[in-house]
Design an enzyme around this catalytic site. Structure first.
Site, short mmCIF file in Angstrom:
data_model
loop_
_atom_site.label_atom_id
_atom_site.label_comp_id
_atom_site.label_asym_id
_atom_site.label_seq_id
_atom_site.Cartn_x
_atom_site.Cartn_y
_atom_site.Cartn_z
N ARG A 286 -16.90 -22.18 54.95
CA ARG A 286 -18.33 -22.66 54.90
C ARG A 286 -18.51 -24.13 55.27
NH1 ARG A 286 -21.44 -22.49 57.80
NH2 ARG A 286 -20.72 -20.25 57.75
N LYS B 99 -32.52 -43.17 62.09
CA LYS B 99 -33.16 -42.08 61.71
C LYS B 99 -32.15 -41.04 61.57
CE LYS B 99 -37.72 -43.11 63.46
NZ LYS B 99 -39.28 -42.73 64.19
N LYS C 70 -40.03 -55.79 64.06
CA LYS C 70 -40.82 -54.66 64.49
C LYS C 70 -42.11 -55.32 64.23
CE LYS C 70 -37.84 -50.73 64.05
NZ LYS C 70 -38.04 -49.39 63.52
N GLU D 76 -39.56 -55.54 69.00
CA GLU D 76 -40.27 -54.36 69.48
C GLU D 76 -41.77 -54.78 70.16
OE1 GLU D 76 -41.66 -50.35 66.96
OE2 GLU D 76 -42.38 -52.20 66.40
N ASP E 148 -42.28 -49.91 73.01
CA ASP E 148 -42.62 -48.63 72.03
C ASP E 148 -43.69 -47.76 72.51
OD1 ASP E 148 -42.33 -47.39 69.57
OD2 ASP E 148 -43.92 -48.42 68.82
#
Lengths: 290, 290, 290, 290, 290, 290
Positions: free
Chosen positions: D100, D138, D170, D198, D219
């Site tokens: 597993r 992320k 950003k 950004e 963005d």
């Protein structure tokens, strides 16, 4: 695969060696001629049950991969006083550096196995007994997985390994809940899990069984009371006896027909089982150095 | 500052909690109403000597910082059966989750302190004794620093904490070296360090002292032989007695005039000292749950 | 006490921050004026179920203890798109440094909770359903305890947390054993534990129940076959449905009367739940920065 | 040398095994005859892209060094449903214990690679595209290095691995700074580093390019706006598209001439790629156990 | 938020304290009366630049949270010999136990900052200089993040923190590749990353610039050759000077117009900056104990 | 068994590699053809003393077990500039990835050994000298065990490895205690341990010797004062000289007859010893890349 998860053994040995070697390593073994080799045998000083060999092997490997370790007995074997149960061979300084840490594992874990076996033997010879010896969560901090394996080596079986594994409703949980409600909540929140209830009185036992508990733990009851509860339960739940169990009393509890008898003594109070590492001298005789 | 390095306590408790909580945490305490609060007292079941309070405090803190712990006794205190030696107060679920881990530290370490104290008391009452109880490196893997602090709490003193600290030439080191040469090498490589030599025979004792060893360890000798060695050494070296020392024999060894008596029993074979955490119920009475 | 063991949260956050900060830390936030302060709100972009707040709080605390975090929702709450569910306030550079790691926990764990909730809702609205959604050991490596807590936040319940907790005899274990013998061995070696047997055919189900298994797992069966098995089992064991369960099919399985429906999708394939940390600007308006 | 730093693989596997094995290890595999051997094949249930083989190999090695693992495909290969891509051979209990955890790595990381490949394929077939698929920060906590390697296996390229690697200004950094000043500070404090800005509006793009930024991140712009920005930038900076990119829209973004298209979906929301470990039975036929 | 990630400071201090305290802790401080309090000042013995205060503060906190530490100077400040730059107050035994570990951090990191500042001062006063002092990956194992922060405190700037951050093609990478192909591959595999090429000859510099490298490292060239290369590059790439840079030669290199001058001496060979912790005695006079 | 505990080497290398590899690994070496192999030699740039080979070997092993490392010199050897002291052979990418970390250990630890040797040589050639060079606890955080081994490689000897090992009463401990009482307490609490007393004035030396201290540390005394103290002590205690010792003054201190001369410079301020890893090219010539 050993009996214990390899990562557990590796980490426990690394931690134990770090605490024993210190910042300078073995300053006594450093006095030896590095080319000197040695061989030695693990020899119990008394009869007992062996456990912890994986830790001992790993200790020598972590100190020096050129040391070889061979065992003529395996965890769970009954060993005799004076019997050579394993040997090590390699650079003498490495053997002496690893010796104490290896023996600390071996003596403690064999101590657990040996005491467990004494309880198991007592239970197995009790008339009418069907009981098994169960351990507890009263283990030495950081050593639980190893001690639980040693209990198995001694013929015992393992209760919860952690609080995650099973619901065990003790008296202290019952302040406001009541047994029936506690079991109901346990079934709702943790379906498919074993639910056990600690009981101190017969009416609690009945309530626990009626509420569908899988196990009832009879806490600090006399053998007679246990026998009465076993009858009342009538196989509708597994019956554990807990509290006040000693080598002297365990057979009487076993004869009650209870399924499981738990004791913290086997993990928390097991005296070290004395095993020495005897160096072979040039004249090939054993030399004791427990 | 506690008696033990804070990092040692923090790491030992984190490890012990990780092994006890498992991936799901305390699935039984999760059944309780989270708002329910509780308070409880640590209560010894027998008389003994307390140790491990820093670990117990840290355990509750790591489980829930809102639990408060207060002690009315400190490590090293003799405590009576039934005496409340400390209290916890906070969310009931948190108290029950931390209980076993905290007690595992407290019971083991107080067990070490209690057994040490019994040896110390025996030695202190022996006629003519000047001896101290010395521990060994025969400790449980991963718990050395904590056990050595518990020995101090019990009135004992600490031998080497690790192989780095002191030269201790044992019989197994002496294959080719000889005592005189071993001590010479130790002085050359590790100047300013204590050098001790394990001796099994009187002529070894004399050679060790003549070669300038700071300590001689008399291994497995009878009290009479020890007394003779003490005379021969004549304060030129510190004398340690080792091997075969029990609660029954320790006073006789102490009366020989030896300086230090070492025993592995106090760390390796100390039975748990039974302390319970008794919950205060609404009617303010103690309820036993050892 | 949080829903997850504090040590688990602390260690997971420390590990995540170490991988995100790198050897130089946040080299962009270092461009800001250190005295600049900021405040921000956690705002979901869609409706869903919240989980992971303890990890988010811990992330800010580990980056800078002077950042304060306040939540207006708790794990398990259904949250709306655009709703401010919590706020942070403190040095702007610290907030921006911690932002991504905090959100990575929050978005993944809320993703698990949200998908779990969708399965739970489907099951709860199915006619005749008594089923619960059960998770599996198919979790992301290193995140099991957190994901299992997120499953609970979503209304699901937890199957085994580890291989230690329960006996689950799968087809691959049965090569030579046979179901009856496997259950017998499980009872002997691990008394008091839940024993479950994976079954692919009806005769296996019958054998499992007859041998005393506590649970039967019906693997990859159609709803009709499941319904038939539920009848045959007749409450003598808990029935788990496993394999082939999707949001589309789960209600039909639930209507069979099975007790537990397990799915790996909720932990292994849950899309992130999009939550942003919106900075409050000087004009006090939210500014989106998911 | 594997594609991922060996220490990363070793530690991730050790952690995953610790959480899966628990204090007692695999209590089901313990029921098997220890001498029983087995062999099995890794078999994808669908077509996809392989990743994570180093972790799977390491898992078996940590459980039992006597298990051998052989791969007929390597990370980055497109694999077919039903194709045996690797085999394991050794003690059956060890194989089942490791199964597993090995699959959890393999299925998650292959899921990342497979979804990445879908984005890459879409981009490569878009008319006029020169774009690459870029990952983000992320990622799932604790798995970044492994997921970034899986992105590479899927044909994607890696954006920042940590906050140390690159300056990325950003919107939230720009409160008081302004783009020009932010880029100036970045050049002064972190010379020789990539600086990205950004941008949400065209005038920001122009300011970023004029101030000397190496990259501009567009963005949440529409493909038309992106195309306009690409023209305006005119190769003076690398252009990244971010936000609102899906498998449906990615080709349109690619056709704008942008250099890099980033998406968090490939790491944060990749469904597990279903791979089973099929045991070879004595009759040498595969038996599915995904 | 400190200049260094808090986890880095916490872990480095925990490790340093573990190695300094050993299994028994500070056996000398244990001789003091536990109630005795003390206060002391950090006092440099020479003029220099301060760094490492976060580590020193953390050291006292980990030893005893009741010790308070206050600084009158911050990292990066030029400090004078004999100037009290900070004070500690608390239990005397705790102060003495933590002293050496705190000073080991402070003296090493301030040594790095001080030597860096000497290079930076030399460069800033060189005619026509626009150069910055750049560190390298030649740092002491385990201390990179702390040393890089100390370089910043000394006015230097940071080259790569790890091999992940930037492509730096050195001579040893070029065996078969050639500069142009290496830069092409770097752009393809790691788009958006800084690419630097190590050059030993002018024609390599030209090839590197033509192939689009962001930086060229001029390795072991004379100042005259560097000046020639700076002219040839003509701001098309950032120019780093590396090799053979000493406090004696650095100004001449700076006057060439190069952008960055790197030196390993500042991290790898910085002598400790001597700071003592001077105890305040009852008569309130400083007492030196460096 | 190496000179340093294997766990220390393993952990230090793992930590150093983790900080050097970062989340993406060596992104430059990733540009190479994976099948390209290489071989290289470790070559000192100056004469010196070698140390740290175990760490260098372990570094290559942790990066890629298929790289082989062979040494023609061992720790403690005096090595010449330009002499090949060891070779590595294996995949070129792996060699280049490991190179810097391996050299960071080798250059720092050889730097410690080389500077120690310079002090030792100075002492050994001083007329009438019997002194040894002793290190201190002024080591770089996290590197103590490795640096202490390097001191031994350079011919020095080791003072305390940790605060657990020895009682060293410094001026700051003496506020209320007085030397005689401090030594008395040390003997009582830590029997069998070395006790040293720091002395700044002759009367302190006499009190320390009279109270039975094993060693006296003469702090910041002139050679003449040291010589006077050596006479006064008259071999009743070991005499350590500390403070103000440099390569210029050490011989004069050695000629006083003192036993041990300690210096922090050898661990805290040793410049890196420059060793390069020179790649063998196809024409089999060395190519320098220090």
């Amino acid at each position: 695969m050993t009996e214990v998860a390899p990562g557990v053994v590796r980490d426990a040995v690394a931690r134990a060696l770090a605490e024993d070697l210190g910042p300078l390593g073995d300053i006594t073994a450093a006095l030896l001629d590095p080319s000197e080799r040695g061989s030695a045998a693990f020899v119990p000083r008394k009869p007992g049950v062996l456990a912890g060999t994986a830790c001992a092997t790993e200790t020598f490997a972590q100190v020096d991969t050129s040391v070889s370790v061979r065992w003529s007995a395996v965890d769970g074997d009954r060993v005799a006083a004076g019997q050579a149960i394993g040997t090590v061979e390699g650079p003498l300084a490495s053997i002496l550096t690893a010796e104490r840490t290896a023996l600390n594992f071996l003596c403690h874990l064999s101590g657990v196995a040996t005491l467990t076996r004494r309880f198991v033997d007592a239970v197995e010879s009790a008339p009418g007994s069907r009981a098994r010896i169960w351990d507890t969560r009263k283990t030495l901090p950081g050593l639980r997985a190893l001690e639980k394996a040693a209990v198995r080596a001694g013929g015992g079986v393992n209760h919860r390994g952690s609080l995650s594994e099973m619901v065990l409703v003790k008296d202290n949980h019952l302040g406001r809940l009541g047994i029936t409600e506690a079991v109901r909540r346990a079934r709702e929140r943790w379906p498919g899990r074993t639910v056990e209830v600690e009981c101190e009185r017969i009416e609690q036992v009945l309530e626990a069984v009626d509420s569908g508990a899988d196990l009832v733990m009879l806490d600090n009851m006399s053998p007679d009371d246990v026998a009465q509860c076993v009858d009342l339960v009538g196989r509708r739940a597994v019956v554990e006896v807990s509290g006040g169990v000693t080598l002297e009393t365990v057979a009487r509890y076993a004869s009650t027909g209870a399924d499981l008898i738990s004791t913290s003594a086997i993990t928390q109070s097991a005296p070290a089982f004395d095993i020495g590492l005897d160096l072979f001298h040039r004249d090939d005789q054993l030399h004791a150095s427990s």
